[in-house]
Design an enzyme around this catalytic site. Structure first.
Site, PDB file in Angstrom:
ATOM      1  CG  ASP A  21       6.055   0.807  -6.314  1.00 40.57           C
ATOM      2  OD1 ASP A  21       6.928   1.053  -7.162  1.00 40.57           O
ATOM      3  OD2 ASP A  21       5.201  -0.093  -6.452  1.00 40.57           O
ATOM      4  CD  GLU A  22       6.507   1.959   1.353  1.00 39.81           C
ATOM      5  OE1 GLU A  22       7.275   2.270   2.281  1.00 39.81           O
ATOM      6  OE2 GLU A  22       5.567   1.153   1.474  1.00 39.81           O
TER       7      GLU A  22
END
Length: 285
Positions: free
Chosen positions: A229-230
């Site tokens: 999620d980055e």
């Protein structure tokens, strides 16, 4: 000979003369430029550009002219047909709000993608895919079983090849992809998640947020990388809420935001409007 719409995207170290050289190479073949946007990043020194144009010239002639410019300015570039929808696989688990929104937009002609198949680790959403006439492929994953996960990811790559997919959309696919798979899909896999990370992880994040009295909910669409999620962010949206919103209302509002945010990210990617600049993106809206 009839004209055909095309899109040129490029990136290179910033220096004078790039725009003049690129547009000159197109105009020399009687191309009609319909849209042009560019950006020079003052921090990284990277120049990015997107040019939409109509031309009667052949693909070979266009590439030959552009290759001269590419050699001169060290361009990383792509030339695409703007009138061909992008072959796409959509992955999901059990939540259908993002999948339903994407398939509705796809059927309505409002999303320039060709959804070749829906892939899921559960069978819950098979009827939804069937309703839209899209092939559904069940690829089960046994939680905690490394061999099962490896087999599922190998099958996914087979499906990407079988369907000629140039984009993979994780429409609430609730499995963490391995680093190897992320590298294989680098720059062509988009994920969506709610905005509460990293504060509210795991199950029922909207209920956790409600218990803490949050005042803003939202969603982030980004490219998939090995850092969970980055990845480089493509689009984000927020919506303000107050003390009157129940947990179920937060879920409803959050799902709406997730669906809208993902659809915009998919459309911009399919229209060649998103260029990578390190860990960031340049989005020519």
């Amino acid at each position: 000979m009839s004209t055909r719409p095309r899109v040129l995207t490029l990136s290179c170290p910033d220096r004078p003369g790039i725009v003049h050289a690129v547009t000159g190479a197109l105009v020399a073949l009687d191309a009609n430029i319909t849209e042009s946007q560019q950006y020079g990043d003052p921090d990284t020194g990277l120049f990015t550009m997107r040019v939409a144009f109509d031309a009667t010239a052949s693909e070979e002639a266009l590439r030959a002219n552009l290759e001269v410019v590419a050699h001169r300015f060290d361009l990383v570039w792509t030339l695409s047909a703007a009138d061909e929808p992008l072959p796409t696989l959509v992955m999901c688990s059990r939540q259908g709000h993002c999948l339903n929104d994407l398939l509705f937009r796809h059927r309505s002609g409002h999303l320039p993608v060709d959804v070749r198949a829906v892939v899921s680790n559960h069978t819950d959403l098979a009827p939804l895919a069937q309703f839209y006439g899209i092939p559904f492929v069940h690829v089960p994953v046994t939680t905690g079983d490394a061999a099962s996960k490896a087999a599922a990811e190998a099958r996914l790559l087979e499906l990407v090849d079988e369907h000629g997919a140039e984009l993979v959309v994780l429409a609430r696919y609730m499995q963490v992809l391995s680093d190897d798979l992320c590298r294989s899909l680098s720059g062509r896999a988009i994920n969506i998640h709610h905005s509460f990370l990293p504060s509210f992880k795991g199950a029922r994040p909207y209920h956790q947020a409600h218990a803490r009295g949050v005042k803003i909910i939202g969603a982030t669409a980004h490219y998939v990388t090995g850092d969970l999620d980055e990845g480089p962010i493509i689009e984000q949206e927020i919506e303000r809420v107050d003390h009157r919103a129940t947990a179920s209302e937060l879920v409803r509002l959050g799902q709406d935001v997730e669906a809208r945010t993902l659809a915009r990210a998919v459309r911009w990617h399919a229209e060649q409007r998103v260029l990578l600049d390190g860990n960031r993106t340049v989005v020519f809206r």
